[in-house]
Design a protein around this motif. Structure first.
Motif, PDB file in Angstrom:
ATOM      1  N   VAL A 161      -6.357  31.820  39.369  1.00  0.00           N
ATOM      2  CA  VAL A 161      -6.191  32.724  38.229  1.00  0.00           C
ATOM      3  C   VAL A 161      -4.801  33.356  38.307  1.00  0.00           C
ATOM      4  CG1 VAL A 161      -8.660  33.243  38.079  1.00  0.00           C
ATOM      5  CG2 VAL A 161      -7.187  34.704  39.469  1.00  0.00           C
ATOM      6  N   ASN A 162      -4.286  33.783  37.167  1.00  0.00           N
ATOM      7  CA  ASN A 162      -2.986  34.450  37.113  1.00  0.00           C
ATOM      8  C   ASN A 162      -3.166  35.959  37.006  1.00  0.00           C
ATOM      9  OD1 ASN A 162      -1.685  31.993  37.188  1.00  0.00           O
ATOM     10  ND2 ASN A 162      -1.378  31.863  34.975  1.00  0.00           N
ATOM     11  N   ARG A 163      -2.319  36.693  37.716  1.00  0.00           N
ATOM     12  CA  ARG A 163      -2.309  38.154  37.628  1.00  0.00           C
ATOM     13  C   ARG A 163      -0.894  38.597  37.317  1.00  0.00           C
ATOM     14  NH1 ARG A 163      -7.407  40.805  37.937  1.00  0.00           N
ATOM     15  NH2 ARG A 163      -6.127  42.651  38.344  1.00  0.00           N
ATOM     16  N   ARG A 164      -0.747  39.310  36.211  1.00  0.00           N
ATOM     17  CA  ARG A 164       0.571  39.816  35.821  1.00  0.00           C
ATOM     18  C   ARG A 164       0.840  41.157  36.497  1.00  0.00           C
ATOM     19  NH1 ARG A 164       2.865  36.671  32.281  1.00  0.00           N
ATOM     20  NH2 ARG A 164       1.553  35.186  31.134  1.00  0.00           N
ATOM     21  N   TYR A 165       2.103  41.460  36.676  1.00  0.00           N
ATOM     22  CA  TYR A 165       2.482  42.717  37.318  1.00  0.00           C
ATOM     23  C   TYR A 165       3.763  43.264  36.701  1.00  0.00           C
ATOM     24  CZ  TYR A 165       6.012  39.946  39.809  1.00  0.00           C
ATOM     25  OH  TYR A 165       7.086  39.132  40.105  1.00  0.00           O
ATOM     26  N   ASP A 166       3.936  44.566  36.862  1.00  0.00           N
ATOM     27  CA  ASP A 166       5.219  45.212  36.563  1.00  0.00           C
ATOM     28  C   ASP A 166       5.962  45.510  37.855  1.00  0.00           C
ATOM     29  OD1 ASP A 166       4.981  45.520  33.615  1.00  0.00           O
ATOM     30  OD2 ASP A 166       3.225  46.709  34.160  1.00  0.00           O
ATOM     31  N   GLU A 215      -2.089  51.310  36.878  1.00  0.00           N
ATOM     32  CA  GLU A 215      -3.282  50.728  37.487  1.00  0.00           C
ATOM     33  C   GLU A 215      -2.865  49.932  38.720  1.00  0.00           C
ATOM     34  OE1 GLU A 215      -4.180  46.658  35.053  1.00  0.00           O
ATOM     35  OE2 GLU A 215      -4.704  48.528  34.016  1.00  0.00           O
ATOM     36  N   ILE A 216      -3.708  49.999  39.753  1.00  0.00           N
ATOM     37  CA  ILE A 216      -3.393  49.374  41.038  1.00  0.00           C
ATOM     38  C   ILE A 216      -4.331  48.201  41.270  1.00  0.00           C
ATOM     39  CG2 ILE A 216      -2.966  49.816  43.487  1.00  0.00           C
ATOM     40  CD1 ILE A 216      -3.448  52.836  42.797  1.00  0.00           C
ATOM     41  N   GLY A 217      -3.768  47.073  41.686  1.00  0.00           N
ATOM     42  CA  GLY A 217      -4.568  45.930  42.106  1.00  0.00           C
ATOM     43  C   GLY A 217      -4.186  45.532  43.519  1.00  0.00           C
ATOM     44  N   THR A 232       1.203  50.627  33.267  1.00  0.00           N
ATOM     45  CA  THR A 232       2.006  49.911  34.258  1.00  0.00           C
ATOM     46  C   THR A 232       1.089  49.282  35.296  1.00  0.00           C
ATOM     47  OG1 THR A 232       3.872  51.404  33.950  1.00  0.00           O
ATOM     48  CG2 THR A 232       3.794  50.164  36.012  1.00  0.00           C
ATOM     49  N   LYS A 233       1.346  48.007  35.610  1.00  0.00           N
ATOM     50  CA  LYS A 233       0.521  47.298  36.585  1.00  0.00           C
ATOM     51  C   LYS A 233       1.260  47.204  37.922  1.00  0.00           C
ATOM     52  CE  LYS A 233      -2.154  44.329  33.438  1.00  0.00           C
ATOM     53  NZ  LYS A 233      -1.803  45.045  32.194  1.00  0.00           N
ATOM     54  N   THR A 281      -8.526  51.568  43.169  1.00  0.00           N
ATOM     55  CA  THR A 281      -7.811  50.297  43.254  1.00  0.00           C
ATOM     56  C   THR A 281      -8.753  49.142  42.946  1.00  0.00           C
ATOM     57  OG1 THR A 281      -6.287  51.170  44.910  1.00  0.00           O
ATOM     58  CG2 THR A 281      -6.498  48.779  44.785  1.00  0.00           C
ATOM     59  N   ALA A 282      -8.317  48.220  42.077  1.00  0.00           N
ATOM     60  CA  ALA A 282      -9.096  47.011  41.803  1.00  0.00           C
ATOM     61  C   ALA A 282      -8.840  46.006  42.922  1.00  0.00           C
ATOM     62  CB  ALA A 282      -8.674  46.417  40.455  1.00  0.00           C
TER      63      ALA A 282
END
Length: 445
Positions: free
Chosen positions: A99-104, A32-34, A4-5, A72-73
């Protein structure tokens, strides 16, 4: 199976506290945490006026994120657009690349920017106090005015350079004018050709009272302290027009001045306006558990969100560091519950009060409803700030700076920061960086 993002937008109080809480609570491999933020530090905004006035160094109020976050990234950039349907954020990196970052799960904590009004010349002439860069610029600018006034033989030019105007009678404006006036009064002793009596400071606010959230008695006390130092406090007054060499007020006074510091409130990050969600006074409407209605997997908190204040009737939490910090901690608990199929809970926190450092031994504070002033208030104020700073290194630096400044004073050195470029609110706070919803969806594909 892909983890899970969780993507957090913003490295302020709410975002960092959310990330810290998740790091403590997540099991290995659970998610994972961004964290997307253009800065590599968490700015402790309440002490920013002390950076501008030279009491504290920038490092004292900007503890690095990598001292606080270990799982955390950290993505160095800013989110400029969101496609909630496809769960994609468009990030402009500090290099300029998109850039694209996907998330949940998306946690919106983009914070706020200086509130700008439709006043002729304001965007070109006003300087804010919302970022570390702005504080550094304002300090350089104020000292530069002293240097230039001392080098000039033109009396009109001297008058313009030695008259300073701060707009905003809230926490930020009051502390800013208090700290900077102490700076100019102390610095004037190093300029044999300058008459300290020529240095004039003005504090303006459209409200009828100074810091009404403090209560009448403490608000009057703060006003008395400022006036005793020579600051002219004008209430019920604001700026009608700003020009390079003069400022026209709404009461028709014209002040010859080359310094306009604007702290008249904040507005939610422009990112909120790109989400196509319901807002109130620019802040994103959210439920008491900080979920965004109509947007599954999206949460908002901090200055950019109108989080209901359940301790009052029909109220929302004010955009303060105190609420942002606790909302971040609560959001982490809610996300952990969500991941584990448990119920999320509403945010509830009773405001603990306000502390205002006026420099030297002067302060006013209202912790838990108790009204304090003088040395007692100063001790409470600085104790609160030390408690709120998130690393022991930042605490140690802050204490050392306070002691050093009290015993040896300031050197009034200019760094030359942005000396050849006007530091407009738009440039400093990147308020023009965001995409339209249509463009964000196009880039997210």
């Amino acid at each position: 199976m892909e983890r899970t993002k969780i993507l957090i937008i913003g490295g302020g109080f709410a975002g960092v506290e959310c990330a810290r809480g998740l790091e403590r609570g997540l099991r290995n491999g659970e998610a994972e945490i961004g964290l997307v933020t253009p800065a590599s530090y968490q700015l402790y905004l309440p002490l920013l006026p002390q950076v501008a006035s030279g009491v504290l160094t920038p490092q004292s109020v900007a503890p690095p994120l990598r001292r606080m976050l270990h799982r955390t990234a950290i993505i160095p950039g800013m989110v400029v657009g969101i496609d909630p349907k496809d769960r994609v954020c468009v990030v402009r990196l500090i290099s300029g690349e998109l850039v694209n970052r996907r998330y949940d799960h998306l946690v919106l904590t983009p914070g706020s920017v200086t509130r700008s009004l439709d006043i002729p010349g304001l965007n070109e002439q006003a300087r804010g106090m919302k970022t570390l860069a702005e504080a550094a610029y304002v300090r350089d600018h104020v000292i530069a005015q002293l240097d230039l006034a001392a080098a000039s033989s033109d009396e009109d030019e001297r008058a313009e350079r030695l008259q300073f105007v701060v707009v905003g009678g809230g926490y930020a404006g009051t502390e800013t004018v208090a700290g900077l006036q102490r700076l100019t009064n102390a610095a004037a002793k190093r300029y044999p050709r300058l008459d300290p009596g020529l240095i004039r400071w003005h504090l303006l606010d459209v409200a009828p009272k100074l810091m009404p959230e403090l209560g009448d008695r403490l608000g009057r006390r703060a006003q008395q302290i400022l006036r005793a130092r020579g600051t002219e406090v004008s209430l019920g007054v604001s700026v009608a027009k700003a020009e390079e060499r003069r400022i026209t007020l709404t009461d028709n006074r014209v002040l010859p001045s080359r310094t306009l510091i604007w702290t008249a409130g904040v507005a939610a990050s422009p990112l909120i306006g790109t989400l196509e969600a319901e807002t109130v006074k620019g802040r994103l409407i959210v439920n008491a558990d900080m979920t965004v209605p109509g947007h599954d997997g999206v949460y908002a908190l901090g200055d950019a969100a109108a989080v209901p204040d359940l301790t009052k009737v029909d109220a929302t939490c004010p955009p303060t560091a105190q609420h942002a910090t606790r909302q971040g901690q609560h959001m982490a608990r809610n996300l952990l519950a969500k991941l584990r199929g448990e119920a999320m809970t509403p945010y509830r926190h009773k405001d603990l009060g306000l502390v205002v450092d006026l420099g030297g031994t002067d302060a006013v504070a209202r912790p838990l409803g108790y009204e304090l002033s003088g040395l007692t208030a100063q001790a409470v104020t600085r104790g609160y700030h030390l408690m709120a700073l998130r690393t022991s290194t930042a605490k140690a630096r802050t204490v050392a700076n306070w002691v050093l400044n009290a015993t040896t004073g300031d050197d009034f050195v200019r760094t030359g920061f942005l000396s050849r470029r006007p530091a407009t609110l738009q440039d400093m706070e990147a308020t023009d960086a965001y995409l339209t919803p249509e463009r964000a969806r196009e880039l997210a594909r």
